[in-house]
Design a protein around this motif. Sequence first.
Motif, mmCIF file in Angstrom:
data_model
loop_
_atom_site.group_PDB
_atom_site.id
_atom_site.type_symbol
_atom_site.label_atom_id
_atom_site.label_comp_id
_atom_site.label_asym_id
_atom_site.label_seq_id
_atom_site.Cartn_x
_atom_site.Cartn_y
_atom_site.Cartn_z
ATOM 1 N N PRO A 1 20.396 -35.999 40.844
ATOM 2 C CA PRO A 1 19.775 -35.046 41.767
ATOM 3 C C PRO A 1 20.671 -33.879 42.167
ATOM 4 O O PRO A 1 20.188 -32.745 42.301
ATOM 5 C CB PRO A 1 19.434 -35.911 42.991
ATOM 6 C CG PRO A 1 19.372 -37.307 42.479
ATOM 7 C CD PRO A 1 20.361 -37.381 41.365
ATOM 8 N N PHE A 2 21.959 -34.133 42.388
ATOM 9 C CA PHE A 2 22.838 -33.037 42.819
ATOM 10 C C PHE A 2 22.831 -31.918 41.794
ATOM 11 O O PHE A 2 22.620 -30.738 42.120
ATOM 12 C CB PHE A 2 24.256 -33.562 43.041
ATOM 13 C CG PHE A 2 25.242 -32.498 43.462
ATOM 14 C CD1 PHE A 2 25.386 -32.157 44.793
ATOM 15 C CD2 PHE A 2 26.010 -31.822 42.518
ATOM 16 C CE1 PHE A 2 26.285 -31.164 45.188
ATOM 17 C CE2 PHE A 2 26.911 -30.839 42.898
ATOM 18 C CZ PHE A 2 27.043 -30.506 44.239
ATOM 19 N N GLU A 3 23.078 -32.270 40.531
ATOM 20 C CA GLU A 3 23.135 -31.256 39.487
ATOM 21 C C GLU A 3 21.774 -30.598 39.263
ATOM 22 O O GLU A 3 21.701 -29.414 38.926
ATOM 23 C CB GLU A 3 23.660 -31.860 38.190
ATOM 24 C CG GLU A 3 25.150 -32.191 38.219
ATOM 25 C CD GLU A 3 25.434 -33.600 38.721
ATOM 26 O OE1 GLU A 3 24.622 -34.130 39.518
ATOM 27 O OE2 GLU A 3 26.459 -34.193 38.313
ATOM 28 N N LEU A 4 20.695 -31.372 39.445
ATOM 29 C CA LEU A 4 19.359 -30.805 39.279
ATOM 30 C C LEU A 4 19.126 -29.659 40.255
ATOM 31 O O LEU A 4 18.449 -28.681 39.930
ATOM 32 C CB LEU A 4 18.301 -31.901 39.493
ATOM 33 C CG LEU A 4 16.836 -31.465 39.452
ATOM 34 C CD1 LEU A 4 16.472 -30.904 38.079
ATOM 35 C CD2 LEU A 4 15.929 -32.637 39.809
ATOM 36 N N GLY A 5 19.690 -29.754 41.460
ATOM 37 C CA GLY A 5 19.452 -28.735 42.465
ATOM 38 C C GLY A 5 20.360 -27.526 42.390
ATOM 39 O O GLY A 5 20.107 -26.514 43.071
ATOM 40 N N ILE A 6 21.411 -27.592 41.579
ATOM 41 C CA ILE A 6 22.386 -26.493 41.548
ATOM 42 C C ILE A 6 21.761 -25.157 41.132
ATOM 43 O O ILE A 6 21.988 -24.137 41.802
ATOM 44 C CB ILE A 6 23.580 -26.849 40.636
ATOM 45 C CG1 ILE A 6 24.447 -27.921 41.298
ATOM 46 C CG2 ILE A 6 24.427 -25.604 40.331
ATOM 47 C CD1 ILE A 6 25.569 -28.444 40.402
#
Length: 218
Positions: free
Chosen positions: A23-28
């Motif tokens: 999720p973190f990288e998906l939101g970048i």
Amino acid sequence: MRSATPPPAPHRVAVLALDGVYPFELGIPSRVFGNADDAQGRPLYEVVVCTVDGRPVRTDAGFSVTVEHGPEALEAADTVVIPPAGPCADATAADPLPGPLAAALGRVRPGTRLVSFCSASFVLAAAGLLDGRPATTHWQVAEQFRREFPRVRLDEDVLFVDDGDILTSAGVAAGVDLCLHLVRRDHGSAVANHVARRCVVPPWRDGGQAQYIERPVP
């Protein structure tokens, strides 16, 4: 009286969420590109999230993500970003490039800029897109990457690699570094610095992955 010239259309970014996405990288991409405006406050990028079939995908954090777009979003994209997912560097996976994923990548227009975060570089490599080219990935999976894709010129010490139309980054926060680099490349340092201030991150990080790699103490 001559009519005013309409502003250029925002640069279209499609983020391809794979099953098991982090999720973190998906939101970048949405956070970084979504904070880039021109002098009149107009958005410089349009960011959409899609999956290979338009259906929701599981994350690795115990929840699922519902998206608004299927693979057709890749056809209209100027830049395609692939965040990492659990299966990307799965050494036990029977097929490193499943049919639906290969079909989705096949919809990307020639000349579209391709970006991977972390172990999503495995996807680009499995598609043959990194053969003979420089790239990076997370240092923890670098040796596996090198074994599986010996034709790629891997550098596991850097935070990201810009090879023109294909860019790869190291793990987690290096995706932020890469997106800021793209804003800087597209629109200059002033815009990139403004985005960095909005996101409360440094506009440029010195050094590379070497400072994080576990090494024996002499």
